[in-house]
Design a protein around this motif. Structure first.
Motif, PDB file in Angstrom:
ATOM      1  N   PHE A  40       0.785  -1.324   0.000  1.00  0.00           N
ATOM      2  CA  PHE A  40       0.066   0.142   0.078  1.00  0.00           C
ATOM      3  C   PHE A  40       0.761   1.335  -0.033  1.00  0.00           C
ATOM      4  O   PHE A  40       0.678   2.195  -0.803  1.00  0.00           O
ATOM      5  N   TYR A  41       1.777   1.429   0.960  1.00  0.00           N
ATOM      6  CA  TYR A  41       2.776   2.524   1.011  1.00  0.00           C
ATOM      7  C   TYR A  41       3.549   2.826  -0.424  1.00  0.00           C
ATOM      8  O   TYR A  41       3.597   3.860  -0.895  1.00  0.00           O
ATOM      9  N   LEU A  42       4.128   1.683  -0.604  1.00  0.00           N
ATOM     10  CA  LEU A  42       4.831   1.620  -1.805  1.00  0.00           C
ATOM     11  C   LEU A  42       4.142   2.259  -3.063  1.00  0.00           C
ATOM     12  O   LEU A  42       4.571   2.915  -3.969  1.00  0.00           O
ATOM     13  N   SER A  43       2.934   1.751  -3.087  1.00  0.00           N
ATOM     14  CA  SER A  43       2.052   2.021  -4.498  1.00  0.00           C
ATOM     15  C   SER A  43       1.849   3.542  -4.201  1.00  0.00           C
ATOM     16  O   SER A  43       1.549   4.213  -5.167  1.00  0.00           O
ATOM     17  N   VAL A  44       1.342   3.941  -3.054  1.00  0.00           N
ATOM     18  CA  VAL A  44       1.068   5.301  -2.779  1.00  0.00           C
ATOM     19  C   VAL A  44       2.212   6.164  -3.442  1.00  0.00           C
ATOM     20  O   VAL A  44       2.097   7.146  -4.325  1.00  0.00           O
ATOM     21  N   ALA A  45       3.416   5.928  -2.832  1.00  0.00           N
ATOM     22  CA  ALA A  45       4.586   6.714  -3.128  1.00  0.00           C
ATOM     23  C   ALA A  45       4.855   6.728  -4.698  1.00  0.00           C
ATOM     24  O   ALA A  45       5.241   7.641  -5.280  1.00  0.00           O
ATOM     25  N   ALA A  46       4.653   5.464  -5.326  1.00  0.00           N
ATOM     26  CA  ALA A  46       5.034   5.322  -6.805  1.00  0.00           C
ATOM     27  C   ALA A  46       4.022   6.164  -7.626  1.00  0.00           C
ATOM     28  O   ALA A  46       4.361   6.896  -8.563  1.00  0.00           O
ATOM     29  N   VAL A  47       2.734   6.032  -7.224  1.00  0.00           N
ATOM     30  CA  VAL A  47       1.580   6.761  -7.935  1.00  0.00           C
ATOM     31  C   VAL A  47       1.924   8.310  -8.068  1.00  0.00           C
ATOM     32  O   VAL A  47       1.809   9.053  -9.033  1.00  0.00           O
ATOM     33  N   PHE A  48       2.155   8.867  -6.729  1.00  0.00           N
ATOM     34  CA  PHE A  48       2.675  10.212  -6.616  1.00  0.00           C
ATOM     35  C   PHE A  48       3.710  10.811  -7.333  1.00  0.00           C
ATOM     36  O   PHE A  48       3.878  11.750  -7.714  1.00  0.00           O
ATOM     37  N   LEU A  49       4.756   9.981  -7.129  1.00  0.00           N
ATOM     38  CA  LEU A  49       6.224  10.349  -7.856  1.00  0.00           C
ATOM     39  C   LEU A  49       5.822  10.442  -9.523  1.00  0.00           C
ATOM     40  O   LEU A  49       6.234  11.372 -10.174  1.00  0.00           O
TER      41      LEU A  49
END
Length: 234
Positions: free
Chosen positions: A212-221
């Motif tokens: 979840f956290y890595l996905s959020v980071a990847a999406v917003f980057l």
């Protein structure tokens, strides 16, 4: 990318930003550690980390507010956009610098664990899994706040919007309780940063929360890179 990383990380300590972030974060974390651990004479750091959730959300805007907003205000973003580096390298270099700044802030947690270890044996499994949760939470919020910074040339606006998002993230669990529609409540609970963060308090690494956290980071980057891709071609 390494040049952007070094430039951005150095800028935190060439100005007062880095020192303000460390001072504010270490002061309030020390106050929380004293309140939840030393006063209660407990070796458990779970309540301490839970109390730091909002503090983490609120201090990250201080780290990220100047990431792109200051570049746009000074018009130095044009030099970045015409530099022989990819948009990914620009965004990820700045992200890594902000993350290292956050990591330096959180390094004080290790000192707190050592202090407890002088009196009794802390649960190291819980400490390290929770510390992992802190870093993952930080990475996701840094990416969100960098995206906000990329949308404006005002550091104040970037910080204010990021703090507003932090408050919303912190209250997601309460919002879910006031919604009668079951599927909406379920969705909010699935994307609740707080609930995913608390999964790390058990001493077991939570794979869904990591994803979840890595996905959020990847999406917003990715979204941040798209903002500058649009500017490059406009």
């Amino acid at each position: 990318m390494s040049a952007i990383f070094r430039r951005e990380l150095g800028s935190y300590f060439n100005t007062a930003v880095g020192y303000v972030v460390l001072t504010v974060f270490w002061f309030f974390s020390g106050l929380s550690f004293y309140t939840y651990c030393l006063l209660y004479n407990t070796s458990s750091l779970s309540m301490f980390f839970a109390s730091m959730f909002l503090m983490i959300l609120l201090v990250i805007p201080l780290i990220t507010m100047r990431s792109f907003a200051e570049e746009r205000r000074r018009k130095t973003d044009q030099a970045l956009l015409t530099a022989p580096v990819s948009l990914f390298e620009i965004v990820f270099g700045k992200f890594l610098a902000a993350f290292v700044m956050f990591l330096l802030s959180c390094s004080i947690f290790i000192l707190y664990a050592i202090i407890i270890a002088t009196f009794t044996a802390p649960d190291w499994a819980v400490f390290f899994t929770t510390f992992l949760g802190v870093l993952l939470l930080g990475a996701a919020v840094i990416a969100i706040d960098m995206f906000v910074s990329a949308l404006t040339e005002s550091q104040i606006i970037a910080a204010a919007v990021s703090i507003g998002i932090a408050v919303l993230i912190n209250r997601m669990g309460d919002i879910a309780q006031f919604i009668n529609t079951e599927w909406v409540t379920n969705v909010i609970n699935k994307i609740s940063f707080d609930k995913h963060f608390s999964n790390f308090f058990t001493g077991i690494i939570s794979l869904p929360s990591i994803v979840f956290y890595l996905s959020v980071a990847a999406v917003f980057l990715f979204l941040t890179a798209r903002v500058f891709e649009k500017r490059r071609w406009s």
